[in-house]
Write a protein that holds these residues in place. Structure first.
Motif, PDB file in Angstrom:
ATOM      1  N   GLY A 112       0.826  -1.203   0.000  1.00  0.00           N
ATOM      2  CA  GLY A 112       0.000   0.000   0.000  1.00  0.00           C
ATOM      3  C   GLY A 112       0.861   1.254   0.000  1.00  0.00           C
ATOM      4  O   GLY A 112       0.561   2.222  -0.713  1.00  0.00           O
ATOM      5  N   GLY A 113       1.943   1.230   0.774  1.00  0.00           N
ATOM      6  CA  GLY A 113       2.850   2.383   0.825  1.00  0.00           C
ATOM      7  C   GLY A 113       3.535   2.634  -0.506  1.00  0.00           C
ATOM      8  O   GLY A 113       3.640   3.781  -0.955  1.00  0.00           O
ATOM      9  N   ALA A 114       3.983   1.565  -1.156  1.00  0.00           N
ATOM     10  CA  ALA A 114       4.636   1.714  -2.465  1.00  0.00           C
ATOM     11  C   ALA A 114       3.655   2.282  -3.488  1.00  0.00           C
ATOM     12  O   ALA A 114       3.991   3.202  -4.243  1.00  0.00           O
ATOM     13  N   ALA A 115       2.438   1.755  -3.506  1.00  0.00           N
ATOM     14  CA  ALA A 115       1.426   2.269  -4.439  1.00  0.00           C
ATOM     15  C   ALA A 115       1.124   3.731  -4.130  1.00  0.00           C
ATOM     16  O   ALA A 115       1.037   4.556  -5.042  1.00  0.00           O
ATOM     17  N   PHE A 116       0.991   4.068  -2.852  1.00  0.00           N
ATOM     18  CA  PHE A 116       0.679   5.446  -2.466  1.00  0.00           C
ATOM     19  C   PHE A 116       1.781   6.407  -2.913  1.00  0.00           C
ATOM     20  O   PHE A 116       1.491   7.469  -3.468  1.00  0.00           O
ATOM     21  N   VAL A 117       3.033   6.026  -2.706  1.00  0.00           N
ATOM     22  CA  VAL A 117       4.148   6.898  -3.103  1.00  0.00           C
ATOM     23  C   VAL A 117       4.181   7.089  -4.612  1.00  0.00           C
ATOM     24  O   VAL A 117       4.263   8.213  -5.115  1.00  0.00           O
ATOM     25  N   ILE A 118       4.105   5.983  -5.355  1.00  0.00           N
ATOM     26  CA  ILE A 118       4.150   6.070  -6.821  1.00  0.00           C
ATOM     27  C   ILE A 118       2.983   6.897  -7.352  1.00  0.00           C
ATOM     28  O   ILE A 118       3.154   7.771  -8.206  1.00  0.00           O
ATOM     29  N   LEU A 119       1.790   6.638  -6.831  1.00  0.00           N
ATOM     30  CA  LEU A 119       0.612   7.345  -7.332  1.00  0.00           C
ATOM     31  C   LEU A 119       0.569   8.798  -6.862  1.00  0.00           C
ATOM     32  O   LEU A 119       0.062   9.663  -7.575  1.00  0.00           O
ATOM     33  N   SER A 120       1.113   9.089  -5.693  1.00  0.00           N
ATOM     34  CA  SER A 120       1.209  10.490  -5.241  1.00  0.00           C
ATOM     35  C   SER A 120       2.166  11.271  -6.129  1.00  0.00           C
ATOM     36  O   SER A 120       1.896  12.425  -6.488  1.00  0.00           O
ATOM     37  N   LEU A 121       3.284  10.651  -6.487  1.00  0.00           N
ATOM     38  CA  LEU A 121       4.226  11.312  -7.399  1.00  0.00           C
ATOM     39  C   LEU A 121       3.589  11.524  -8.766  1.00  0.00           C
ATOM     40  O   LEU A 121       3.764  12.579  -9.385  1.00  0.00           O
ATOM     41  N   THR A 122       2.852  10.535  -9.226  1.00  0.00           N
ATOM     42  CA  THR A 122       2.139  10.665 -10.502  1.00  0.00           C
ATOM     43  C   THR A 122       1.126  11.806 -10.430  1.00  0.00           C
ATOM     44  O   THR A 122       1.037  12.634 -11.342  1.00  0.00           O
ATOM     45  N   ALA A 123       0.363  11.847  -9.341  1.00  0.00           N
ATOM     46  CA  ALA A 123      -0.638  12.901  -9.162  1.00  0.00           C
ATOM     47  C   ALA A 123       0.017  14.276  -9.173  1.00  0.00           C
ATOM     48  O   ALA A 123      -0.501  15.215  -9.785  1.00  0.00           O
ATOM     49  N   SER A 124       1.153  14.386  -8.527  1.00  0.00           N
ATOM     50  CA  SER A 124       1.873  15.661  -8.497  1.00  0.00           C
ATOM     51  C   SER A 124       2.260  16.106  -9.904  1.00  0.00           C
ATOM     52  O   SER A 124       2.101  17.272 -10.273  1.00  0.00           O
ATOM     53  N   ARG A 125       2.752  15.161 -10.693  1.00  0.00           N
ATOM     54  CA  ARG A 125       3.112  15.480 -12.083  1.00  0.00           C
ATOM     55  C   ARG A 125       1.885  15.837 -12.909  1.00  0.00           C
ATOM     56  O   ARG A 125       1.906  16.767 -13.696  1.00  0.00           O
ATOM     57  N   GLU A 126       0.792  15.097 -12.719  1.00  0.00           N
ATOM     58  CA  GLU A 126      -0.445  15.385 -13.455  1.00  0.00           C
ATOM     59  C   GLU A 126      -0.976  16.777 -13.123  1.00  0.00           C
ATOM     60  O   GLU A 126      -1.513  17.466 -13.987  1.00  0.00           O
ATOM     61  N   GLU A 127      -0.819  17.160 -11.873  1.00  0.00           N
ATOM     62  CA  GLU A 127      -1.379  18.436 -11.441  1.00  0.00           C
ATOM     63  C   GLU A 127      -0.678  19.634 -12.073  1.00  0.00           C
ATOM     64  O   GLU A 127      -1.267  20.702 -12.178  1.00  0.00           O
ATOM     65  N   ARG A 128       0.544  19.468 -12.512  1.00  0.00           N
ATOM     66  CA  ARG A 128       1.206  20.552 -13.243  1.00  0.00           C
ATOM     67  C   ARG A 128       0.421  20.884 -14.507  1.00  0.00           C
ATOM     68  O   ARG A 128       0.182  22.045 -14.832  1.00  0.00           O
ATOM     69  N   PHE A 129       0.023  19.840 -15.231  1.00  0.00           N
ATOM     70  CA  PHE A 129      -0.793  20.038 -16.426  1.00  0.00           C
ATOM     71  C   PHE A 129      -2.157  20.626 -16.067  1.00  0.00           C
ATOM     72  O   PHE A 129      -2.629  21.569 -16.695  1.00  0.00           O
ATOM     73  N   LEU A 130      -2.796  20.054 -15.045  1.00  0.00           N
ATOM     74  CA  LEU A 130      -4.143  20.481 -14.676  1.00  0.00           C
ATOM     75  C   LEU A 130      -4.182  21.943 -14.232  1.00  0.00           C
ATOM     76  O   LEU A 130      -5.117  22.667 -14.560  1.00  0.00           O
ATOM     77  N   ARG A 131      -3.149  22.387 -13.517  1.00  0.00           N
ATOM     78  CA  ARG A 131      -3.085  23.800 -13.103  1.00  0.00           C
ATOM     79  C   ARG A 131      -2.966  24.722 -14.318  1.00  0.00           C
ATOM     80  O   ARG A 131      -3.561  25.802 -14.339  1.00  0.00           O
ATOM     81  N   ALA A 132      -2.211  24.275 -15.312  1.00  0.00           N
ATOM     82  CA  ALA A 132      -2.044  25.083 -16.522  1.00  0.00           C
ATOM     83  C   ALA A 132      -3.291  25.023 -17.404  1.00  0.00           C
ATOM     84  O   ALA A 132      -3.646  26.008 -18.054  1.00  0.00           O
ATOM     85  N   ALA A 133      -3.979  23.896 -17.408  1.00  0.00           N
ATOM     86  CA  ALA A 133      -5.114  23.705 -18.313  1.00  0.00           C
ATOM     87  C   ALA A 133      -6.421  24.306 -17.794  1.00  0.00           C
ATOM     88  O   ALA A 133      -7.278  24.696 -18.584  1.00  0.00           O
ATOM     89  N   PHE A 134      -6.583  24.364 -16.466  1.00  0.00           N
ATOM     90  CA  PHE A 134      -7.856  24.792 -15.892  1.00  0.00           C
ATOM     91  C   PHE A 134      -7.651  25.928 -14.894  1.00  0.00           C
ATOM     92  O   PHE A 134      -6.980  25.749 -13.879  1.00  0.00           O
ATOM     93  N   ALA A 135      -8.272  27.050 -15.191  1.00  0.00           N
ATOM     94  CA  ALA A 135      -8.123  28.230 -14.335  1.00  0.00           C
ATOM     95  C   ALA A 135      -8.572  27.961 -12.900  1.00  0.00           C
ATOM     96  O   ALA A 135      -7.996  28.492 -11.965  1.00  0.00           O
TER      97      ALA A 135
END
Length: 188
Positions: A112-135
């Motif tokens: 669970g910890g490994a999945a959480f870390v990997i997916l949290s890092l993924t979410a962080s990267r995704e949010e860069r796009f989302l912040r730029a794409a959506f006001a």
């Protein structure tokens, strides 16, 4: 100086990271034995099965809302009203459930910890796009937690339009967790 255009995160990287983590943890699952036995082991196994079923149902729930809309609209209803990345939340629950099915609290915490870390890092990267794409994304991010749900925030529209093609296409992603049940039996 040229401006860089934000692009959605490459999901193949997330999938590869999760597969590599699973392969890395495979020796741990094969060569360790649970310290718990009897009724406690049965409770862990049952909790694991329930966690995996919750993961499957939760992923379907999230896909009902986001299916066909990902990276095209800022969704703030249903599961997306309680956390910004419910698909990742439910995947983490499923990984934890697999460890519990192996009757090991340690494996559950590591997986669970490994999945959480990997997916949290993924979410962080995704949010860069989302912040730029959506006001409105910055406000959404301030109000709604990333992966740990705030149930008090839940709201949903009275009517929901579902993209059945996307739902069917993503069903395999959710149902992968069901295959963990016989795999856990085999490993035990």
């Amino acid at each position: 100086m040229t401006a860089t255009i934000a692009r959605p995160f490459n999901q193949k990287i997330r999938i590869l990271a999760l597969r590599l983590a699973f392969l890395g943890l495979l020796p741990l699952t094969l060569f360790t034995r649970p310290a718990i036995s009897g009724g406690a082991a049965d409770l862990l196994e049952t909790a694991g099965i329930l966690a995996i079923l919750l993961a499957v149902l939760g992923r379907f729930w999230a896909i009902l809302y986001i299916g066909g809309r990902k990276n095209r609209t800022l969704l703030r209803e249903g599961p997306y009203s309680i956390c910004r990345h419910p698909l990742y939340l439910f995947s983490t629950i499923g990984a934890t459930g697999f460890g519990l099915m192996l009757e090991s609290v340690t494996l559950a915490a590591v997986m669970g910890g490994a999945a959480f870390v990997i997916l949290s890092l993924t979410a962080s990267r995704e949010e860069r796009f989302l912040r730029a794409a959506f006001a409105g994304y910055a406000d959404y991010a301030r109000e709604v937690p990333r992966m740990l749900p705030a149930l008090r925030l839940f709201h949903t529209p009275a009517c929901l339009t579902v993209d059945t093609g996307t739902l069917a296409g993503n069903a395999a992603d959710a149902l992968v967790f069901v295959t963990l049940i016989p795999l856990a039996e085999l490993l035990r």
